[in-house]
Design an enzyme around this catalytic site. Structure first.
Site, mmCIF file in Angstrom:
data_model
loop_
_atom_site.group_PDB
_atom_site.id
_atom_site.type_symbol
_atom_site.label_atom_id
_atom_site.label_comp_id
_atom_site.label_asym_id
_atom_site.label_seq_id
_atom_site.Cartn_x
_atom_site.Cartn_y
_atom_site.Cartn_z
ATOM 1 N N LYS A 121 -12.812 -7.817 -7.965
ATOM 2 C CA LYS A 121 -13.210 -8.245 -6.416
ATOM 3 C C LYS A 121 -14.726 -8.700 -6.512
ATOM 4 O O LYS A 121 -15.467 -8.161 -7.117
ATOM 5 C CB LYS A 121 -13.039 -7.162 -5.457
ATOM 6 C CG LYS A 121 -11.405 -6.505 -5.415
ATOM 7 C CD LYS A 121 -11.555 -5.363 -4.266
ATOM 8 C CE LYS A 121 -10.389 -4.955 -4.005
ATOM 9 N NZ LYS A 121 -9.849 -4.103 -4.923
ATOM 10 N N LYS A 152 0.910 -1.291 0.043
ATOM 11 C CA LYS A 152 -0.006 0.080 0.032
ATOM 12 C C LYS A 152 0.894 1.333 0.066
ATOM 13 O O LYS A 152 1.952 1.502 0.817
ATOM 14 C CB LYS A 152 -1.085 -0.030 1.309
ATOM 15 C CG LYS A 152 -2.130 -1.035 1.145
ATOM 16 C CD LYS A 152 -2.980 -0.799 0.238
ATOM 17 C CE LYS A 152 -4.185 -1.779 -0.081
ATOM 18 N NZ LYS A 152 -4.987 -1.567 -0.871
#
Length: 372
Positions: free
Chosen positions: A269, A166
């Protein structure tokens, strides 16, 4: 066989450690919704979605519940659970942009179909192309480089060789983290970065050019969802492949990414893209366009993890080592199934049982549900 009821089970599950991405503060827990679709023959299917609340996702847990109970349940009660395509189409026609709610219902239908015929979902989709799937470890933001390396080493010791890092808050820290990871592991790992759409175009270009010497396999959603022109410009301006995630919701949005050459990698997703039925369509479109496919998920239980694993098992083409198992890889402190999916040596076994291959644990459900 007919559908008789859609049961909603809202849950709040703790993270093992605070979970930080570029958007918002530290997250202590995730709100996830399990939907159980009941039938008149006693077969019950399960699916999962999340109220993740980040760029491109404004759903609240209770809005998901109300969408499923007040709108979806009356529409599909009495229909055959085998009519997956027709039901998904009807739900979307009735309530546009409800992919998060549709996901849990649609996946539960597949679970019913598999249980009805005694086969795992991947056998219904296209047969078994693989029985194990290698996955990536997700490295959330940490206060210090040392803590990040400790987290990465723990994944490495468990057999993980692919990492998603991240980024997107402090470019200097992002660069320091990448340099530290590459210096520590060398070429023994594959490293990808994910800004969750937080950077401006200029900031993204500056950072990506600084990261180019460190063999970054892909940069995920460096800038905002709506800026496809910017993503396309980044594709031309940096040697790091660009991955679209938040920018891709439906097949129409993926088609627009393809037309503009705004990315060469796509992440899907289960919740974001409306469940297995729609994700399979996205994979087919991406494959036809020559894009790499990155199976992902919001942090989730073994239910949504199993859904992606079933897709992976049936997919005949190449797949990247995605972060779809981030929840069961250690991000979540608990699970809600009787036999949780557990990565071994950096990969997971595709559940071989009927349907999704996982069953809810009543005690865990009672412990974490928040509507009683």
């Amino acid at each position: 066989m007919k559908i008789t009821e859609l049961e909603t089970i809202p849950l709040r599950l703790p993270f093992a450690q605070p979970f930080k991405i570029s958007q918002g503060g530290d997250r202590e827990a995730i709100e996830t919704l399990i939907v159980r679709v009941h039938t008149d023959e006693g077969i019950v299917g399960i699916g999962e979605t999340q109220a993740w609340r980040r760029q491109g996702s404004a759903e609240l847990l209770w809005s998901l519940v109300r969408t499923v109970k007040d709108h979806f349940e009356p529409m599909i009660t009495g229909r055959s659970p085998f009519d997956v395509a027709g039901i998904v189409h009807a739900l979307n026609e009735a309530l546009d942009n409800t992919l998060y709610a549709q996901a849990a219902v649609a996946d539960a239908l597949y679970d019913i179909a598999g249980k009805a015929v005694g086969l795992p979902v991947h056998k219904l989709l296209g047969g078994e192309c693989r029985d194990r799937v290698r996955i990536a470890g997700l490295l959330a933001m940490k206060p210090t480089v040392a803590e990040l390396l400790e987290s990465a080493q723990a994944f490495y010791d468990r057999g993980f060789r692919h990492f998603g890092l991240k980024i997107g808050v402090d470019p200097r820290q992002d660069l320091a983290n990448v340099v530290a990871l590459r210096n520590h592991f060398g070429d023994r790992i594959v490293l990808r970065v994910d800004a969750n759409g937080a950077l401006s175009y200029d900031a993204a270009l500056s950072l990506l050019r600084k990261l180019e010497p460190y063999d970054i396999d892909a940069a995920e959603q460096p800038i905002a969802i709506w800026d496809l022109e910017g993503l396309a410009a980044l594709c031309r301006a940096t040697s790091i492949p660009i991955m679209a995630d938040e920018s891709v919701s439906t097949d129409h949005s993926l088609l627009e990414v393809i037309r503009r050459r705004a990315a060469t990698v796509v992440q899907t997703k289960i919740a974001k893209n409306g469940g297995m039925y729609r994700v399979w369509r996205l994979w087919a479109l991406a494959s036809a366009a020559g894009m790499r496919i990155y199976p992902g998920n919001h942090p989730s239980t073994s239910v949504a993890t199993a859904a992606v694993a079933q897709l992976c098992a049936a997919w005949p083409g190449a797949l990247m080592e995605g972060v779809f198992a981030v929840g069961v890889s250690g991000a979540l402190a608990a699970d809600v199934v009787t036999e949780p999916i557990v990565p071994v040596n950096g990969e997971i076994r595709v559940p071989p049982g009927p349907g999704l291959g996982v069953e809810l644990d009543p005690e865990a459900i009672d412990r974490f549900r928040i509507d009683r």
